[in-house]
Scaffold this active site. Structure first.
Site, short mmCIF file in Angstrom:
data_model
loop_
_atom_site.label_atom_id
_atom_site.label_comp_id
_atom_site.label_asym_id
_atom_site.label_seq_id
_atom_site.Cartn_x
_atom_site.Cartn_y
_atom_site.Cartn_z
CE LYS A 1 -3.96 -1.97 2.52
NZ LYS A 1 -3.37 -3.23 3.01
O1 S5P Z 1 -9.33 -2.35 2.89
C1 S5P Z 1 -8.57 -3.29 3.07
C2 S5P Z 1 -7.47 -3.49 2.23
C3 S5P Z 1 -6.68 -4.61 2.43
S1 S5P Z 1 -5.48 -4.95 1.26
N1 S5P Z 1 -8.80 -4.18 4.05
C4 S5P Z 1 -8.00 -5.25 4.28
O2 S5P Z 1 -8.30 -6.03 5.20
N2 S5P Z 1 -6.89 -5.46 3.50
C5 S5P Z 1 -5.96 -6.58 3.75
O3 S5P Z 1 -6.68 -7.80 3.57
C6 S5P Z 1 -5.38 -6.65 5.15
O4 S5P Z 1 -4.14 -5.98 5.22
C7 S5P Z 1 -5.21 -8.14 5.39
O5 S5P Z 1 -3.98 -8.56 4.85
C8 S5P Z 1 -6.32 -8.76 4.57
C9 S5P Z 1 -7.54 -9.14 5.37
O6 S5P Z 1 -7.23 -10.12 6.32
P1 S5P Z 1 -8.37 -10.87 7.20
O7 S5P Z 1 -7.57 -11.67 8.17
O8 S5P Z 1 -9.18 -9.82 7.87
O9 S5P Z 1 -9.15 -11.71 6.23
#
Ligand code: S5P
Length: 474
Positions: free
Chosen positions: A301
């Site tokens: 990012k």
């Molecule tokens: O808006 C966002 C953008 C990203 S890239 N919200 C997110 O959660 N992410 C990423 O997606 C975050 O950094 C993490 O790596 C992943 C979500 O992870 P989870 O464990 O919540 O499924």
């Protein structure tokens, strides 16, 4: 598209009042999709006009066929909430309310109010284009045990929502169609006939073409080679899953990549969370990516000025553009960030694709909350199609079918975490919101058997895509 019967006096009065408060405007406007529209409809302003609100409520009620009966009303947040309230006060029919952001603590309920299992709920919406936002309220109501078969809509943009919602078992009862609005405004000399003709041509050319095309059919229109490769790879490998490998050691990362490799299209990394990262980690990841045919997405990012991101993407400990296929950038710094990433990519001499963060999954994020942010991010991205092939976004269709939407915040069962993450199901993300790739982190790497969990998410994401291609659910 523009066939519609004559309007009653009340309906005509409503059209004129909507134009008076500038809820309907003509000119040149950039839509969320990045497309220029000669028509802009924003019904939020109606909340400030109580007389108009009560006319909206009575017209919505009068537009419902007698056969439609209901025990509760539920407005689609936010604009239609006052409409539903006014209808409830008029008719004394109780209301339910859907939360836009599901609480990560406490009851985690997405529907508030006195829910009666099996009760029939009439959904109320201000404006429909593709019908996607209506389904975001219908589905949680159905999940809570309510029966939903009808939606009362103030204005139908006549771009395909009626047909699509019908395929989800929801009949649309619109008080006004956009063509009727145009007719009244021309007859009352509020709009020039030439402008109205322009708007009609625009609507005909922009029938909400939900991206029901296959990934492969869209690949030819994608200028960035990584984006085109991703679209083809997803169809070939039959997976639209990206695993967010948010682990903290190189050994865990490589173990996870090997376990989920057969099921994924993309492995998303946060190299800066890996405490013992070395160049060998990148080399080993590349070998696994080639062996299992998936792409590597380093979710760094970038968010700085062009000159700084050249060094961040190309150098430092991680030398990201030397091994990642996909990188991403915030739009906040302006187009210079894309110019900087282009310099870094060109000097690495590899094919790399960029995703712009157009929306985020976290509660209260400004990209989603500020009305102009997403269109501005999309407009910035689509000017560099050889570099940028899509978005991190909560929905599909941004930038048109040549752009890929990848959506984080995905978990079976939805919900959220204690730090603001908001989850949607694979079905909702790909089927209803029309996104292309689901990004799943904790739902997979924290599972007892990550490979089995990846298989399960893969199957759910793929089933939603196949339904979307058939036009079953949008
Ligand atoms: O808006 C966002 C953008 C990203 S890239 N919200 C997110 O959660 N992410 C990423 O997606 C975050 O950094 C993490 O790596 C992943 C979500 O992870 P989870 O464990 O919540 O499924």
């Amino acid at each position: 598209m523009c066939s519609a019967g004559p309007l009653s006096a009340a309906h005509r009065a409503l059209v004129l009042q909507l134009a008076d408060v500038e809820a309907i405007k003509f000119g040149s406007f950039t839509l969320k999709s990045g497309i220029q529209s000669p028509l802009y409809i924003d019904l939020r302003v109606t909340v400030s006009y109580p007389q108009l609100l009560s006319l909206i409520a009575s017209t919505l009620l009068a537009s419902l066929p007698q056969s439609v009966t209901y025990e509760a009303l539920c407005g689609v947040p936010y604009t239609a909430l006052p409409f539903a309230t006014a209808m409830s006060l008029d008719t004394k029919v109780p209301m339910l309310m859907r939360r836009k952001e599901v609480k990560a603590y406490g009851t985690k309920k997405s529907i508030e109010g006195a829910i009666k299992p099996g009760g029939v709920v009439l959904v109320v919406e201000d404006l429909v284009t593709s019908g996607g936002s209506v389904m975001e309220t219908v589905q949680p109501l159905r999940d809570a045990g309510c029966v939903v078969t009808d939606v009362a809509v103030l204005l139908d943009r006549q771009q395909g929502a009626v047909e699509r919602l019908a395929s989800d078992g929801v009949a649309v009862h619109a008080a006004l169609g956009v063509c009727q609005v145009l007719d009244v405004l021309v007859e009352e000399a509020r709009v020039d006939p030439a402008v109205a003709a322009d708007v009609r041509a625009f609507l005909a050319a922009n029938q909400a073409a939900p991206v029901t095309k296959t990934y492969t059919a869209r690949a030819a229109g994608v200028k960035n080679s990584v984006g085109a490769r991703l679209l083809r790879l997803m169809d070939t490998k039959r997976t639209n899953l990206s695993v967010a490998a948010d682990v903290t050691t190189a050994a865990e990362l490589l173990r996870l990549a090997a376990a989920v490799g057969p099921h994924i299209a993309v492995l998303k990394t946060h190299a800066d969370t890996v405490s013992d990262w070395t160049d060998d980690t990148a080399t080993a990841l590349r070998l696994l990516a080639d062996e299992h045919d998936f792409l590597l997405f380093e979710d760094r990012k970038f968010a700085d000025i062009g000159n700084t991101v050249v060094a961040q993407a190309g150098g430092g400990l991680h030398k990201i553009v030397n091994w990642a296929d996909i990188i991403n950038a915030h739009a906040v710094p302006g187009p210079g960030i894309l110019s900087g990433l282009r310099v870094a990519v060109e000097s690495a001499g590899r094919s790399v694709g960029v995703l712009v963060l157009a929306q985020m999954s976290s509660a209260g994020n400004l990209a989603t909350a500020l009305p102009g942010y997403t269109p501005a991010a999309v407009a910035m991205a689509v000017t560099e199609p050889d570099l940028v092939f899509g978005f991190i976004a909560m929905e599909g269709g941004l930038g048109g079918e040549a752009c890929v939407s990848m959506t984080p915040g995905v978990k079976m069962g939805g919900g959220g975490d204690a730090l603001g993450q908001q989850y949607a199901t694979p079905d909702r993300v790909v089927g209803t919101a029309g996104s292309d790739v689901i990004i799943v982190g904790r739902g997979i790497y924290k599972a007892d058997d990550p490979a089995a969990a990846a298989k399960e998410y893969r199957e759910a994401g793929w089933a939603a895509y196949e339904r979307r291609c058939r036009g079953d659910q949008l």
